[in-house]
Design a protein around this motif. Structure first.
Motif, short mmCIF file in Angstrom:
data_model
loop_
_atom_site.label_atom_id
_atom_site.label_comp_id
_atom_site.label_asym_id
_atom_site.label_seq_id
_atom_site.Cartn_x
_atom_site.Cartn_y
_atom_site.Cartn_z
N ALA A 107 55.63 19.81 26.42
CA ALA A 107 55.90 21.24 26.56
C ALA A 107 55.48 21.66 27.97
N VAL A 108 56.44 22.10 28.75
CA VAL A 108 56.16 22.53 30.13
C VAL A 108 56.00 24.05 30.14
N ILE A 109 54.84 24.50 30.59
CA ILE A 109 54.54 25.94 30.57
C ILE A 109 53.95 26.38 31.90
N GLU A 110 53.94 27.68 32.10
CA GLU A 110 53.13 28.30 33.14
C GLU A 110 51.98 29.02 32.45
N VAL A 111 50.82 29.02 33.08
CA VAL A 111 49.67 29.70 32.50
C VAL A 111 49.32 30.92 33.35
N TYR A 112 48.60 31.83 32.74
CA TYR A 112 48.12 32.99 33.48
C TYR A 112 47.11 32.56 34.54
N PRO A 113 47.14 33.17 35.72
CA PRO A 113 46.17 32.80 36.76
C PRO A 113 44.77 33.25 36.39
N GLU A 114 43.80 32.50 36.81
CA GLU A 114 42.39 32.86 36.60
C GLU A 114 41.82 33.33 37.94
N PHE A 115 41.28 34.54 37.96
CA PHE A 115 40.76 35.10 39.20
C PHE A 115 39.81 36.25 38.89
N GLU A 116 39.03 36.64 39.88
CA GLU A 116 38.17 37.81 39.79
C GLU A 116 38.76 38.89 40.68
N VAL A 117 38.78 40.12 40.20
CA VAL A 117 39.31 41.21 41.00
C VAL A 117 38.35 41.51 42.15
N ALA A 118 38.91 41.73 43.34
CA ALA A 118 38.11 41.99 44.54
C ALA A 118 37.26 43.25 44.37
N ASP A 119 36.17 43.31 45.11
CA ASP A 119 35.25 44.43 45.06
C ASP A 119 35.98 45.73 45.42
N ALA A 120 35.95 46.70 44.50
CA ALA A 120 36.66 47.96 44.72
C ALA A 120 36.10 48.74 45.90
N ALA A 121 34.85 48.50 46.25
CA ALA A 121 34.24 49.22 47.37
C ALA A 121 34.91 48.88 48.69
N LYS A 122 35.64 47.77 48.74
CA LYS A 122 36.31 47.36 49.98
C LYS A 122 37.71 47.96 50.11
N LEU A 123 38.18 48.64 49.07
CA LEU A 123 39.51 49.24 49.12
C LEU A 123 39.51 50.47 50.03
N LYS A 124 40.57 50.61 50.82
CA LYS A 124 40.75 51.78 51.67
C LYS A 124 42.00 52.53 51.20
N VAL A 125 41.79 53.78 50.82
CA VAL A 125 42.87 54.56 50.20
C VAL A 125 43.02 55.90 50.92
N GLU A 126 44.28 56.25 51.24
CA GLU A 126 44.56 57.56 51.81
C GLU A 126 44.91 58.55 50.70
N LYS A 287 47.96 57.70 43.42
CA LYS A 287 48.00 56.53 42.54
C LYS A 287 48.77 55.39 43.19
N GLN A 288 49.90 55.70 43.82
CA GLN A 288 50.67 54.67 44.51
C GLN A 288 49.84 54.02 45.61
N ASN A 289 49.10 54.84 46.35
CA ASN A 289 48.27 54.30 47.43
C ASN A 289 47.16 53.40 46.89
N VAL A 290 46.57 53.80 45.76
CA VAL A 290 45.54 52.97 45.13
C VAL A 290 46.13 51.63 44.72
N MET A 291 47.30 51.67 44.09
CA MET A 291 47.93 50.43 43.63
C MET A 291 48.29 49.51 44.79
N GLU A 292 48.81 50.08 45.86
CA GLU A 292 49.15 49.27 47.02
C GLU A 292 47.90 48.63 47.63
N SER A 293 46.83 49.39 47.72
CA SER A 293 45.58 48.86 48.26
C SER A 293 45.01 47.77 47.36
N LEU A 294 45.10 47.99 46.05
CA LEU A 294 44.61 47.01 45.08
C LEU A 294 45.40 45.71 45.19
N ARG A 295 46.72 45.84 45.32
CA ARG A 295 47.56 44.65 45.44
C ARG A 295 47.25 43.88 46.72
#
Length: 456
Positions: A107-126, A287-295
């Motif tokens: 069975a050939v599958i793709e799995v969900y990536p494993e990662f930690e979300v970056a520190d929110a304090a480093k996000l820059k939002v207008e 909200k759009q700016n937050v999402m773009e910065s988060l991405r």
């Protein structure tokens, strides 16, 4: 059952599974006996046909059914045993399905990536900031007058601000092209509704005039077949019309729900509506700016299966808006790919953040959202009760609220900088675009539930 997992490229996993033949043959024999209890076979009473005869009659069909079920069940067990989180359906590669031999498949599958979300304090939002001044208010009221203006036929030639009703036939190299023919089409001169050459050619014409207009389509025209090409339009003018604006009087005010108080009450009501739309737009853009910065702060490897699923969904949504019911004529995939990747990435990141920070739906906000959504209906109390009692609908509302909570959580920690703007700029008005009291809807939800691994 024997299971081995091999890592392929990126998120791909190859899960090889082997199941003993004895288990399979035992199940096949059991199924055949059950079939024999009811099957009508010539020369035998129900339940009396020998197993050899049952194999001849039904063996192939029963074997396929058993193999299919064994593959599915053993795959599910293997995924659980190996603690894998598949993103999308598996692709099955059979190695051995012969009778009397162990079942062997991958069975050939793709799995969900494993990662930690970056520190929110480093996000820059207008954060966009704007105020409504008297000039904005006057422009809005002028636009409301235009919305209720009347067009009255005139005998003179059309000028900027007038409307010509025209019939035209366009050709390129003496051949009529798709979209090049129109009948009784209204064109407001000076409004930039058509390509410049065509509009310029209409100026000065009056009812009954005919003219051939030479037009060059811009190189970036959205219809590739005519972009950058020269065309000729045979045009006839049915009538020329002048716009007559309504007076700012009590009758006009009543049309917008202002029964008393005159112009001062009307201006106050319009300003209040503008303020509500401004706040909604600020929230949406923030909200759009937050999402773009988060991405940007989280480089996440994406399962292609989820991207393909999102593209497929967007294709169908676009087709529905365009009135296309034939699924063989869906819009092409390519224009949707970038946005689909953004949506999938944000869905994965936000889900991970929710789990990582243990963010749970605020039940008071959920109920407030239900009340807000129900208020749009006549029997709002019954609708609200329906939302609360329907688990699926309530779950969707909870995810909407949870998404807003995530945005608030990020804003509390990110570096937020105010960016001043005018009301017209922020609301994307101007440059020939009408100013109106339209409802600014929020962008498409990320559909977090579809991004949630089943084991989460």
């Amino acid at each position: 059952m024997q299971v081995s997992v091999e890592a392929g490229g990126g998120l791909e996993r190859r899960v090889r599974i082997q199941v003993g033949s004895a288990e399979i043959e035992s199940e096949i024999e059991k199924r055949l006996v059950n079939v024999g209890q009811k099957a009508r076979i010539k020369g035998f009473r129900p339940g009396k046909a020998p197993l050899k005869v049952l194999r001849q009659q039904y063996g192939t069909q029963v074997r396929q059914e058993v193999l299919s079920e064994v593959m599915q069940n053993s795959y599910n067990q293997a995924i659980s045993q190996e603690q894998l989180r598949p993103a999308g359906n598996a692709r099955i590669e059979p190695h051995n399905t012969e009778q009397g031999q162990d079942l062997d498949f991958t069975a050939v599958i793709e799995v969900y990536p494993e990662f930690e979300v970056a520190d929110a304090a480093k996000l820059k939002v207008e954060r966009p900031v704007a105020e409504i001044n008297d000039k904005d208010l006057d422009a809005m009221i002028e636009n409301l007058r235009k919305q209720r203006a009347e067009w009255r036929e005139v005998e003179r030639a059309g000028a900027d601000g007038d409307r010509l009703v025209v019939t035209f036939r366009g050709t390129i190299d003496d051949e009529v092209f798709d979209g090049g023919v129109g009948e009784d089409v209204p064109v407001v001169l000076g409004a930039g509704e058509t390509i410049p050459d065509f509009e310029q050619g209409l100026k000065g014409l009056k009812a009954g005039d005919e003219k051939v207009i030479d037009v060059r389509f811009p190189d970036d025209y959205p219809v590739a077949k005519v972009a950058g090409k020269d065309a000729k339009f045979e045009v006839s003018v049915a009538r020329a019309e002048e716009q007559f604006m309504p007076e700012l009087d009590d009758e006009f005010f009543k049309a917008f729900g202002v029964e008393e108080g005159g112009v001062d009450a009307f201006r106050a009501e319009v300003r209040a509506n503008m303020q509500r739309e401004l706040e909604r737009t600020v929230r949406m853009k923030l909200k759009q700016n937050v999402m773009e910065s988060l991405r940007e702060a989280n480089d996440v490897e994406l399962p292609q299966a989820l991207v393909d699923q999102e593209i497929h969904s967007m294709q169908h949504d676009a087709a529905k808006r365009m009135g296309i019911t034939d699924h063989s004529k869906l819009p092409p995939k390519e224009p949707f790919e970038e946005q689909a990747r953004m949506r999938v990435a944000l869905g994965l990141i936000i889900n991970q953040l929710i789990q990582q920070e243990k963010i749970e739906p605020d039940h008071e906000r959920v109920d407030a959202r239900i009340v807000e959504m129900s208020a749009e209906h006549e029997e709002s109390d019954k609708v609200a009760q329906y939302y609360r009692s329907n688990p699926q609908l309530k779950s969707q509302i909870e995810m909407m609220v949870l998404e807003d909570q995530v945005v608030d959580w990020l804003l509390d920690r990110a570096k937020v900088k105010d960016k001043k703007s005018s009301f017209a700029e922020l609301m994307n008005f101007g440059s020939g675009q009408a100013l109106s009291l339209i409802h600014i809807s929020e962008p498409t939800r990320l559909d977090l539930a579809s991004r949630m691994p089943s084991s989460a």
